[in-house]
Write an enzyme that holds these catalytic residues in place. Structure first.
Site, PDB file in Angstrom:
ATOM      1  CG  ASP A  98      16.605  35.032  27.317  1.00 48.91           C
ATOM      2  OD1 ASP A  98      17.626  35.678  27.713  1.00 48.91           O
ATOM      3  OD2 ASP A  98      16.272  34.917  26.096  1.00 48.91           O
ATOM      4  CE  LYS A 174      16.633  26.407  27.963  1.00 51.22           C
ATOM      5  NZ  LYS A 174      15.193  26.797  28.465  1.00 51.22           N
ATOM      6  CG  ASP A 176      17.800  29.013  23.755  1.00 52.61           C
ATOM      7  OD1 ASP A 176      17.480  28.352  22.745  1.00 52.61           O
ATOM      8  OD2 ASP A 176      16.932  29.288  24.440  1.00 52.61           O
ATOM      9  CD  GLU A 209      20.344  21.041  18.035  1.00 55.15           C
ATOM     10  OE1 GLU A 209      19.422  20.364  18.176  1.00 55.15           O
ATOM     11  OE2 GLU A 209      21.012  20.776  16.889  1.00 55.15           O
ATOM     12  CG  ASP A 231      10.735  26.897  23.435  1.00 52.54           C
ATOM     13  OD1 ASP A 231      11.741  26.143  23.533  1.00 52.54           O
ATOM     14  OD2 ASP A 231      11.041  28.096  23.784  1.00 52.54           O
TER      15      ASP A 231
END
Ligand code: NAG
Ligand code: NAG
Length: 411
Positions: A98, A174, A176, A209, A231
């Site tokens: 991110d 990736k 999210d 997800e 996470d």
């Protein structure tokens, strides 16, 4: 002592297989008669990018750098992966997580690298990473914003974003799940799969997800790996619980599509050396992505000893691609086991308790025929034991530590 055995087969897989055998054969033969046969085969998987024959290996910025990532860090990491020898061992994806983009898209509606932290742009970074023989990964989100809320997500912009990534030379995405519109991941994620397939470049697709809708049951058609958990954090409890949640879906892993219990924390300082050895051993046998999450430019010797263990990496990358299971546990003592190519078996004996104790793997639990005689290779001591073993193997195991062996039949 009372032992608990569990096997997903007893409760789920056997009824499922019976169901498939009973009900699918008439449809298969019927469909053979139809012109649409080829179309049906094509439709089995949206994602036919040929990637992920073995679990992905590389590095990701998030666990160590969070939103502090910038292009200097990414370039230095690429350099360090090569100079440490980690790239040669298979760690080839350099993945930006991110926070890499401007909050606003360009006037043409494209994502653009953050002008302060990625001033050279992502294309230049991809060129640099490729010049090192590595691959560049990037991050987006099936929502209006990414989780940091510092950049836009790709929801309703899938095609233009996939095309932009392909133009830049991106090799990995990736994806999210933050700030979405409330619709199901099974609706939003395949839109990006189709967009990537149209973009004209093989891009590894990593679904994130968080295990919300059991992506193991549908992920193989949509992505090359799917997160089965929330996470990870850099502590023992978080690490072993991720391994457990991921283990439930072992039967769904296969070449081309892997369960993902999240990235490695090894080298970030929150666990002991032995705990990080357990982390790496369990991720290895679980055929989990091996994505380093520490600062590779400043990597400690004992961290390298773990991440660069070639024998443990080879278990993860074994061509058979079968995820190990926790085949038995007795309180804090666990036996994880799975098959490898060449009729070999890998076992990990894990002690989650507070004291050193012997752990025994019985052949009946690890699905070796009784009376099989094996030699045992200790993958952390890099030693083949002089003694051979029949019917069982016992090893003393420290608290919050493990032993890992490959068993090869000799008669
Ligand atoms: C981003 O776009 C919004 C409106 O779409 C605008 O109000 C804002 O000023 C823009 N921010 C920057 C930094 O350009
Ligand atoms: C990236 O971050 C490092 C460490 O904070 C800093 O030294 C470097 O100047 C930064 N580079 C860019 C391009 O922001």
């Amino acid at each position: 002592m009372k032992m608990k055995r569990f096997s997903a087969c007893d409760f789920f897989v056997i009824p499922l297989l019976l169901f498939i055998i009973c009900f699918s054969s008439p449809f298969i033969s019927a469909s053979r008669l139809l012109q649409s046969d080829i179309h049906e085969v094509h439709r089995r998987s949206l994602l036919a990018n040929g990637l992920g024959a073995t679990p992905q290996m590389g590095w990701n910025s998030w666990n160590h750098f969070n939103c502090m990532v910038n292009e200097t860090i990414v370039r230095q990491t690429a350099d360090a992966l090569v100079s440490t020898g980690l790239a040669k061992l298979g760690y080839r994806y350099v993945n930006i997580d991110d926070c890499w983009a401007e909050l606003n898209r360009t006037s043409e509606g494209k994502l653009i690298g953050n002008k302060v932290t990625f001033p050279s742009g992502i294309k230049a970074l991809a060129d640099y990473v490729h010049s090192k023989g590595l691959k560049l990964g990037i991050y987006s989100d099936a929502g209006f914003y990414t989780c940091s809320k510092r950049m836009p997500g790709s929801l309703h912009h899938e095609e233009i974003d996939a095309k932009t990534f392909a133009e830049w030379g991106i090799d990995y995405l990736k994806y999210d799940n933050c700030y979405n519109d409330g619709s199901k991941p099974t609706v939003r994620y395949p839109v990006m799969t189709r967009a990537l397939m149209k973009a004209g470049r093989p891009i590894f697709f990593s679904l994130c997800e968080w295990g919300d809708m059991h992506p193991a049951t549908w992920g193989a058609h949509v992505g090359n790996s799917w997160r089965t958990t929330g996470d990870i954090t850099d502590d023992w409890k978080s690490m072993v619980s991720r391994a457990d949640m991921n283990e439930v879906f072992a039967d769904y892993a296969r070449p081309g599509g892997w369960n993902d219990p999240d990235m490695l924390e090894i080298g970030n300082g929150g666990m002991t050396h032995n705990e990080y050895v357990v982390h790496f051993s369990l991720w290895s046998v679980s055929k989990a992505p091996l994505l380093i999450g520490c600062d590779v430019s400043n990597i400690a010797k004992d961290t390298m000893e773990i991440l660069a263990n070639k024998e443990v990496i080879q278990v993860n990358q074994d061509p058979l691609g079968v995820q190990a299971k926790k085949v038995r546990y007795e309180g804090d003592l666990e036996i994880w086991a799975g098959p490898l190519s060449g009729y070999r078996t890998v076992i990990v004996l894990v002690n989650r308790g507070p004291t050193r104790l012997p752990i025994t793997a019985l052949w009946e639990d690890i699905e070796l025929p009784v009376d099989t005689v094996v030699k045992a290779r200790d993958l952390w001591k890099h030693k083949t034991l002089s003694k051979s073993f029949k019917n069982q193997l016992t090893a003393e195991t420290d608290s919050h530590a493990c032993k890992m062996f490959i068993l090869t039949p000799i008669s």
